[in-house]
Motif scaffolding. Structure first.
Motif, PDB file in Angstrom:
ATOM      1  N   HIS A  22       0.841  -1.236   0.051  1.00 36.32           N
ATOM      2  CA  HIS A  22      -0.005   0.086  -0.015  1.00 36.32           C
ATOM      3  C   HIS A  22       0.851   1.247  -0.128  1.00 36.32           C
ATOM      4  O   HIS A  22       1.262   1.809   1.314  1.00 36.32           O
ATOM      5  CB  HIS A  22      -0.862  -0.183   1.202  1.00 36.32           C
ATOM      6  CG  HIS A  22      -1.828   1.194   1.277  1.00 36.32           C
ATOM      7  ND1 HIS A  22      -3.369   0.847   0.853  1.00 36.32           N
ATOM      8  CD2 HIS A  22      -1.847   2.587   1.350  1.00 36.32           C
ATOM      9  CE1 HIS A  22      -3.848   1.826   0.791  1.00 36.32           C
ATOM     10  NE2 HIS A  22      -2.956   2.950   1.154  1.00 36.32           N
ATOM     11  N   HIS A  24       1.584   5.005  -2.661  1.00 31.51           N
ATOM     12  CA  HIS A  24       0.867   6.127  -3.505  1.00 31.51           C
ATOM     13  C   HIS A  24       1.864   6.818  -4.299  1.00 31.51           C
ATOM     14  O   HIS A  24       3.129   6.899  -3.812  1.00 31.51           O
ATOM     15  CB  HIS A  24       0.049   6.886  -2.577  1.00 31.51           C
ATOM     16  CG  HIS A  24      -0.899   6.474  -1.928  1.00 31.51           C
ATOM     17  ND1 HIS A  24      -2.180   5.898  -2.207  1.00 31.51           N
ATOM     18  CD2 HIS A  24      -0.913   6.504  -0.359  1.00 31.51           C
ATOM     19  CE1 HIS A  24      -2.557   5.339  -1.056  1.00 31.51           C
ATOM     20  NE2 HIS A  24      -2.162   5.824  -0.155  1.00 31.51           N
ATOM     21  N   VAL A  65      -1.637   2.165  -5.025  1.00 36.42           N
ATOM     22  CA  VAL A  65      -2.831   2.474  -4.758  1.00 36.42           C
ATOM     23  C   VAL A  65      -3.519   3.907  -5.113  1.00 36.42           C
ATOM     24  O   VAL A  65      -2.893   4.807  -4.753  1.00 36.42           O
ATOM     25  CB  VAL A  65      -3.459   2.237  -3.305  1.00 36.42           C
ATOM     26  CG1 VAL A  65      -4.756   2.415  -3.093  1.00 36.42           C
ATOM     27  CG2 VAL A  65      -2.991   0.638  -2.856  1.00 36.42           C
ATOM     28  N   GLN A  66      -4.468   4.071  -5.977  1.00 36.44           N
ATOM     29  CA  GLN A  66      -5.000   5.267  -6.388  1.00 36.44           C
ATOM     30  C   GLN A  66      -5.462   6.089  -5.043  1.00 36.44           C
ATOM     31  O   GLN A  66      -6.385   5.321  -4.305  1.00 36.44           O
ATOM     32  CB  GLN A  66      -5.870   5.191  -7.503  1.00 36.44           C
ATOM     33  CG  GLN A  66      -6.596   6.489  -7.845  1.00 36.44           C
ATOM     34  CD  GLN A  66      -5.665   7.376  -8.954  1.00 36.44           C
ATOM     35  OE1 GLN A  66      -4.707   6.993  -9.071  1.00 36.44           O
ATOM     36  NE2 GLN A  66      -6.334   8.091  -9.675  1.00 36.44           N
ATOM     37  N   ASN A  74      -6.043   7.864 -13.466  1.00 36.15           N
ATOM     38  CA  ASN A  74      -4.992   6.897 -12.965  1.00 36.15           C
ATOM     39  C   ASN A  74      -3.599   7.064 -13.765  1.00 36.15           C
ATOM     40  O   ASN A  74      -2.962   6.249 -13.436  1.00 36.15           O
ATOM     41  CB  ASN A  74      -5.610   5.393 -13.075  1.00 36.15           C
ATOM     42  CG  ASN A  74      -6.853   5.139 -12.255  1.00 36.15           C
ATOM     43  OD1 ASN A  74      -6.856   4.986 -11.130  1.00 36.15           O
ATOM     44  ND2 ASN A  74      -7.855   5.301 -12.841  1.00 36.15           N
ATOM     45  N   VAL A  91      -3.649  -0.675  -7.918  1.00 37.71           N
ATOM     46  CA  VAL A  91      -5.207  -0.786  -7.586  1.00 37.71           C
ATOM     47  C   VAL A  91      -5.435   0.816  -7.942  1.00 37.71           C
ATOM     48  O   VAL A  91      -5.082   1.714  -7.586  1.00 37.71           O
ATOM     49  CB  VAL A  91      -5.372  -0.821  -6.067  1.00 37.71           C
ATOM     50  CG1 VAL A  91      -6.902  -0.525  -5.657  1.00 37.71           C
ATOM     51  CG2 VAL A  91      -4.972  -2.193  -5.696  1.00 37.71           C
ATOM     52  N   SER A  93      -8.965   3.536  -9.469  1.00 39.52           N
ATOM     53  CA  SER A  93     -10.190   4.062  -9.094  1.00 39.52           C
ATOM     54  C   SER A  93     -10.769   4.481 -10.543  1.00 39.52           C
ATOM     55  O   SER A  93     -10.112   4.954 -11.365  1.00 39.52           O
ATOM     56  CB  SER A  93     -10.454   5.603  -8.405  1.00 39.52           C
ATOM     57  OG  SER A  93      -9.985   5.384  -6.882  1.00 39.52           O
ATOM     58  N   ARG A 115     -10.273   0.480  -5.919  1.00 31.32           N
ATOM     59  CA  ARG A 115     -10.378   1.111  -4.527  1.00 31.32           C
ATOM     60  C   ARG A 115     -11.904   1.764  -4.488  1.00 31.32           C
ATOM     61  O   ARG A 115     -12.182   2.508  -5.376  1.00 31.32           O
ATOM     62  CB  ARG A 115      -9.522   1.825  -4.119  1.00 31.32           C
ATOM     63  CG  ARG A 115      -9.474   2.129  -2.735  1.00 31.32           C
ATOM     64  CD  ARG A 115      -8.251   3.160  -2.620  1.00 31.32           C
ATOM     65  NE  ARG A 115      -8.030   3.331  -0.930  1.00 31.32           N
ATOM     66  CZ  ARG A 115      -7.468   4.124  -0.211  1.00 31.32           C
ATOM     67  NH1 ARG A 115      -6.963   5.410  -0.861  1.00 31.32           N
ATOM     68  NH2 ARG A 115      -6.938   4.141   1.014  1.00 31.32           N
ATOM     69  N   VAL A 146     -10.245  -3.081  -2.959  1.00 28.97           N
ATOM     70  CA  VAL A 146      -9.670  -2.613  -1.789  1.00 28.97           C
ATOM     71  C   VAL A 146     -10.983  -1.451  -1.285  1.00 28.97           C
ATOM     72  O   VAL A 146     -11.516  -0.581  -2.044  1.00 28.97           O
ATOM     73  CB  VAL A 146      -8.636  -1.890  -2.150  1.00 28.97           C
ATOM     74  CG1 VAL A 146      -7.938  -1.029  -1.025  1.00 28.97           C
ATOM     75  CG2 VAL A 146      -7.474  -2.626  -2.560  1.00 28.97           C
ATOM     76  N   ASP A 171      -8.302  -1.679   3.944  1.00 29.26           N
ATOM     77  CA  ASP A 171      -7.406  -0.891   4.206  1.00 29.26           C
ATOM     78  C   ASP A 171      -7.304  -0.580   5.752  1.00 29.26           C
ATOM     79  O   ASP A 171      -8.262  -0.500   6.326  1.00 29.26           O
ATOM     80  CB  ASP A 171      -7.564   0.555   3.471  1.00 29.26           C
ATOM     81  CG  ASP A 171      -7.095   0.561   2.331  1.00 29.26           C
ATOM     82  OD1 ASP A 171      -6.415  -0.438   1.647  1.00 29.26           O
ATOM     83  OD2 ASP A 171      -7.538   1.439   1.401  1.00 29.26           O
ATOM     84  N   TYR A 289      -0.946 -10.753  -5.307  1.00 31.26           N
ATOM     85  CA  TYR A 289      -0.916  -9.805  -6.751  1.00 31.26           C
ATOM     86  C   TYR A 289       0.104 -10.255  -7.539  1.00 31.26           C
ATOM     87  O   TYR A 289       0.086 -10.118  -8.957  1.00 31.26           O
ATOM     88  CB  TYR A 289      -0.085  -8.480  -6.088  1.00 31.26           C
ATOM     89  CG  TYR A 289      -1.181  -7.784  -5.384  1.00 31.26           C
ATOM     90  CD1 TYR A 289      -2.026  -6.736  -6.266  1.00 31.26           C
ATOM     91  CD2 TYR A 289      -1.254  -7.609  -3.866  1.00 31.26           C
ATOM     92  CE1 TYR A 289      -2.876  -5.990  -5.442  1.00 31.26           C
ATOM     93  CE2 TYR A 289      -2.140  -6.711  -3.356  1.00 31.26           C
ATOM     94  CZ  TYR A 289      -3.044  -5.794  -4.002  1.00 31.26           C
ATOM     95  OH  TYR A 289      -3.899  -5.166  -3.586  1.00 31.26           O
TER      96      TYR A 289
END
Length: 291
Positions: A22, A24, A65-66, A74, A91, A93, A115, A146, A171, A289
């Motif tokens: 996790h 960003h 993760v977005q 994205n 991951v 959105s 997500r 997620v 999360d 994954y």
């Protein structure tokens, strides 16, 4: 708050092949603009910064993760996947009008999940019908969802979430109230929900959950002690379905910004053996994954 660039030398040695499940990337804003509807504006945190962090900490692979500040654009995340396709998963959105062709392209690039954010201070609303459409579309690709929510909102969400046709990844342990006991009714309800849905749980973000701060007593080497019992319970109950991530660059924090090298000490607090640590950082995320 900006993320910590002057990291110390970590005293925690991670197992070979460790995965950050996790993290960003944000911007840079001049290249990948933030969404006009965002609730917060993060500091720039580029893919080069992320790769440097992982090299310094001994992390081999990552799941990007977005976050809500980029909305459903994205592009910054996809750019990371293109730069390190073998060692990165994503991951995203998306909206319900996403096409099968677009999803297929994302899958080829390394996306493995979508997500859904239910934290009310970060999103205006969560339309169940639209989210159900997304879940149906991603099912054919073997993706998961997620989910990000706060503990107090689980009772109103659990019926909908339990009915989704794809695996769930939660999360930050469902953001429990760590001022209470890890054995209390609210967290026990969360444990029951995880058991019923066979969800995966990220035992991450103690810096976001803690009320005592990194160190309860000056000079103490134990970190985020009020969060540790919750993570230990999750790991004990679901040893094959737990994940961990840095949450770098720790967006939207208000109280303190952690040193990611020091933050690794949390891992030695919540695990009881090298085997347990390896399962958390290598075996479990690899199964979800990269299998």
């Amino acid at each position: 708050m900006d993320w910590e660039r002057n990291r110390t030398q970590s005293k925690t040695v991670l197992p070979e092949g460790s995965i950050d499940s996790h993290c960003h990337v944000f911007g840079p804003g001049e290249v990948f603009p933030f969404a006009p509807t965002r609730k917060y504006t993060p500091c720039d945190a580029s893919k080069a910064d992320l790769f440097r962090l992982h090299q310094d900490l001994g992390i081999a692979r990552r799941v990007v993760v977005q976050a809500t500040c980029h909305g459903t654009d994205n592009a910054a995340l996809i750019d990371v996947l293109a730069s390190a396709p073998a060692s990165t998963r994503g991951v995203v959105s998306v909206s319900s009008d996403i096409t099968e062709e677009e999803l297929s392209g994302m899958h080829e690039q390394g996306v493995r999940g979508v997500r859904f954010n239910f934290v009310k201070r970060l999103v205006d609303h969560s339309p169940y019908d639209e989210l159900s459409l997304i879940a149906e579309k991603i099912k054919a690709f073997g993706w998961h969802i997620v989910i990000y929510f706060e503990a107090a909102d689980l009772p109103e969400l659990e019926g909908f979430l339990a009915g989704l046709p794809v695996p769930l990844v939660i999360d930050h342990m469902g953001r429990p109230d760590v001022s209470a006991s890890a054995a209390d009714a609210e967290f026990s309800r969360f444990i029951s929900f995880v058991d019923r849905t066979s969800a995966w749980v990220k035992v991450s973000c103690p810096e976001r959950l803690s009320q005592s701060g990194p160190f309860a007593v000056a000079g103490n080497t134990r970190i985020y002690e009020d969060v540790v019992p919750f993570a230990r319970r999750v790991i004990a109950e679901f040893p094959d379905h737990v994940l961990w991530g840095t949450d770098w660059p720790h967006p939207n924090l208000k109280t303190h910004m952690p040193d990611d090298a020091v933050l690794l000490n949390y891992l030695t607090e919540i695990t009881e053996s090298d085997a347990q640590l390896r399962r958390l950082l290598v075996d479990n995320p690899n199964a979800l994954y990269w299998a």
